[in-house]
Write an enzyme that holds these catalytic residues in place. Sequence first.
Site, PDB file in Angstrom:
ATOM      1  N   LYS A 237       2.566  37.795  30.000  1.00 57.45           N
ATOM      2  CA  LYS A 237       2.730  36.630  29.118  1.00 57.45           C
ATOM      3  C   LYS A 237       4.032  35.922  29.485  1.00 57.45           C
ATOM      4  CE  LYS A 237       3.883  35.353  24.303  1.00 57.45           C
ATOM      5  NZ  LYS A 237       4.018  35.785  22.895  1.00 57.45           N
TER       6      LYS A 237
ATOM      7  N   ASP B 170       8.918  29.741  22.770  1.00 58.12           N
ATOM      8  CA  ASP B 170       7.899  29.797  21.724  1.00 58.12           C
ATOM      9  C   ASP B 170       8.460  29.263  20.421  1.00 58.12           C
ATOM     10  OD1 ASP B 170       5.793  30.328  20.060  1.00 58.12           O
ATOM     11  OD2 ASP B 170       6.021  32.523  20.093  1.00 58.12           O
TER      12      ASP B 170
ATOM     13  N   LYS C 163       7.959  28.134  13.813  1.00 60.37           N
ATOM     14  CA  LYS C 163       8.760  29.285  13.385  1.00 60.37           C
ATOM     15  C   LYS C 163       9.952  28.814  12.562  1.00 60.37           C
ATOM     16  CE  LYS C 163       7.926  32.361  17.327  1.00 60.37           C
ATOM     17  NZ  LYS C 163       7.257  33.434  16.559  1.00 60.37           N
TER      18      LYS C 163
ATOM     19  N   ASP D 174      10.457  34.929  25.487  1.00 63.09           N
ATOM     20  CA  ASP D 174       9.041  35.196  25.241  1.00 63.09           C
ATOM     21  C   ASP D 174       8.219  35.212  26.540  1.00 63.09           C
ATOM     22  OD1 ASP D 174       7.118  35.894  23.376  1.00 63.09           O
ATOM     23  OD2 ASP D 174       6.543  33.820  22.934  1.00 63.09           O
TER      24      ASP D 174
ATOM     25  N   ASP E 217       1.077  29.897  16.390  1.00 66.03           N
ATOM     26  CA  ASP E 217       2.146  30.817  16.789  1.00 66.03           C
ATOM     27  C   ASP E 217       1.581  32.120  17.363  1.00 66.03           C
ATOM     28  OD1 ASP E 217       4.707  31.671  17.209  1.00 66.03           O
ATOM     29  OD2 ASP E 217       5.114  32.182  15.102  1.00 66.03           O
TER      30      ASP E 217
ATOM     31  N   GLU F  92       0.102  32.531  20.061  1.00 67.30           N
ATOM     32  CA  GLU F  92      -0.256  31.846  21.309  1.00 67.30           C
ATOM     33  C   GLU F  92      -0.333  32.787  22.500  1.00 67.30           C
ATOM     34  OE1 GLU F  92       2.735  32.227  20.308  1.00 67.30           O
ATOM     35  OE2 GLU F  92       3.762  32.805  22.155  1.00 67.30           O
TER      36      GLU F  92
ATOM     37  N   ARG G   7      -1.786  35.665  22.955  1.00 69.50           N
ATOM     38  CA  ARG G   7      -3.147  36.145  23.215  1.00 69.50           C
ATOM     39  C   ARG G   7      -4.019  35.035  23.790  1.00 69.50           C
ATOM     40  NH1 ARG G   7      -3.504  37.795  16.953  1.00 69.50           N
ATOM     41  NH2 ARG G   7      -1.265  37.994  17.424  1.00 69.50           N
TER      42      ARG G   7
HETATM   43  N1  BES Z   1       6.429  35.680  20.609  1.00 69.31           N
HETATM   44  C1  BES Z   1       5.989  36.053  19.317  1.00 69.31           C
HETATM   45  C2  BES Z   1       6.218  37.543  19.018  1.00 69.31           C
HETATM   46  C3  BES Z   1       7.652  38.000  18.956  1.00 69.31           C
HETATM   47  C4  BES Z   1       8.320  38.079  17.754  1.00 69.31           C
HETATM   48  C5  BES Z   1       8.290  38.447  20.094  1.00 69.31           C
HETATM   49  C6  BES Z   1       9.628  38.527  17.698  1.00 69.31           C
HETATM   50  C7  BES Z   1       9.583  38.915  20.042  1.00 69.31           C
HETATM   51  C8  BES Z   1      10.246  38.955  18.847  1.00 69.31           C
HETATM   52  C9  BES Z   1       4.500  35.750  19.173  1.00 69.31           C
HETATM   53  O1  BES Z   1       4.037  34.666  19.875  1.00 69.31           O
HETATM   54  C10 BES Z   1       4.264  35.469  17.725  1.00 69.31           C
HETATM   55  O2  BES Z   1       4.759  34.481  17.247  1.00 69.31           O
HETATM   56  N2  BES Z   1       3.501  36.333  17.055  1.00 69.31           N
HETATM   57  C11 BES Z   1       3.220  36.177  15.682  1.00 69.31           C
HETATM   58  C12 BES Z   1       1.773  36.491  15.470  1.00 69.31           C
HETATM   59  C13 BES Z   1       1.254  36.119  14.109  1.00 69.31           C
HETATM   60  C14 BES Z   1       1.240  34.597  13.942  1.00 69.31           C
HETATM   61  C15 BES Z   1      -0.160  36.661  13.944  1.00 69.31           C
HETATM   62  C16 BES Z   1       4.118  37.141  14.903  1.00 69.31           C
HETATM   63  O3  BES Z   1       4.402  38.226  15.398  1.00 69.31           O
HETATM   64  O4  BES Z   1       4.548  36.768  13.835  1.00 69.31           O
HETATM   65 ZN    ZN Z   2       5.083  34.173  21.597  1.00 66.99          ZN
HETATM   66 MN    MN Z   3       4.274  32.845  18.826  1.00 69.36          MN
END
Ligand code: BES
Ligand code: ZN
Ligand code: MN
Length: 494
Positions: free
Chosen positions: A256, A261, A268, A279, A338, A340, A342
């Site tokens: 990824k 992000d 966010k 990210d 968010d 994204e 996947r």
């Molecule tokens: N890049 C983030 C995950 C992340 C969070 C990485 C903190 C490193 C530190 C990912 O794209 C994300 O935003 N995931 C969401 C998923 C949710 C919307 C289902 C998350 O973890 O909140």
């Molecule tokens: Zn992300």
């Molecule tokens: Mn995200």
Amino acid sequence: MDIRFSAAASGDVVVVMAGDGAALTPAGEALDKAANGRLTKAMAAMRFTGAAGQVADILAPEGLEFARVLVIGVGKFESADGLAVERWAGHAVKRTLTSAEKLVLQPDALPGVSKADAGAHAALGARLASYRFDTYRTKLKPEQKPTLASVDIAMDGAAAARARADKDAAIAEGVFFARDLVSEPPNLLYPESFAERLRDLETLGVEVEVLEPATMEKLGMGALLGVAQGSARPARLVTMFWKGAKNAKPIALVGKGVTFDTGGISLKPPAGMDEMKGDMGGAAAVAGAMKAVALRKAKANVVGVVALVENMPGANAQRPGDIVTTMSGQTIEVLNTDAEGRLILCDALTYAQDKFSPSTIIDLATLTGAIIVALGHENAGLFCNDDDLAHALQQAGQAEGEPVWRMPLDAGYDKQIDTPNADMKNISGKPAGGSIVAAQFLKRFVKDGTPWAHLDIAGTAWKPGPYEDPLSPAWATGYGVRLLNRLIANKFED
Ligand code: BES
Ligand code: ZN
Ligand code: MN
């Protein structure tokens, strides 16, 4: 910083090992004798126990040509392994990086580590600990700048250690490549500039191919392009092929690479959003592993596929509610922009399988905040459809200090991404088991019968400061490079 091996050496600072009960190894005993017991005297005066990482910093002991002696603990001798020796050397470099010029390490054999191995691990530990990311610090004071010019590893039988250390240098180069990429700011590292940096691997014999959006469009990568469409920076999909073996199906490493992000329209919150420059840690780990296997000319076929996008809430950004069609033909209702990672990985996984028919697939992604809640910053989450592969990854992670913790996959989690509007949705909508649900989503894009592992490295690609791990002295860790390199060496080489 030069690393050299020799039978005898001189320098400013000498470093020896100690174990539980402040027991010295033969190298330390010899120094203590020459210094009329001043080492043991100093150790007693500070209640030095020899615990792992403890340092007795002894200045100008009489009787020695060295101006400084560091006695550094490795803990219980019986349980000290190669990694303990790496950390020992790492602590020495951390202590002297900005104060000494010439460091002399005197590793000794331990119950579980031969002398040659101890020498090689000392070299790797010293190298990894010397990492800094100073590219954009133009006003460092003289006392903040590294002074350490050489590390001499003084031991008899240095040749065997040197041979191994030369090979291990490839690992450090790969780890540094990944750390640099994760550390770069997001205004300078974006999909196109990231792809350019991967092109440099061509000089090592890696075949690099860069796909642009028009080609991805033709291939039907609607999910990946849906994420990219909110950004002014166009997406890239980069494949890196190292052909080190004849006729074997490659192992595929998929990463990824979200260069920033924001969350997209599902924006966010501001606090800590800067961290989302990291990210792309999965893509960085893949790139670093490709560099390491190429540098050490691994006898394996390895293909790296990284999906590079920026997730921005621009005027053309995708909306919650959009339905996109993936390269696999399956459709996704995007309920949270968010989630994204996947969305870009699913198309990268399909591409890797269609194009390269890999024997095994491993994807790495900073995929979910939930994995940090579950495992903190110590273990990456491992999701795997094959027990042999899972065990091999657990073993490699243990050996390299990049541990993984296996998490479940099951139909009960899978059904949480069903939706009446499309083949699946990209979030479950429930505030529980988020990392597992994300893994189930990816699993829907892996062909039955292909051994596959997903590593959620959201907690391990970078670490909140202060950065106490001597082998990982910066925010970006380079996590995954050593793990993948070891897995390939153990399981995928001729
Ligand atoms: N890049 C983030 C995950 C992340 C969070 C990485 C903190 C490193 C530190 C990912 O794209 C994300 O935003 N995931 C969401 C998923 C949710 C919307 C289902 C998350 O973890 O909140
Ligand atoms: Zn992300
Ligand atoms: Mn995200």
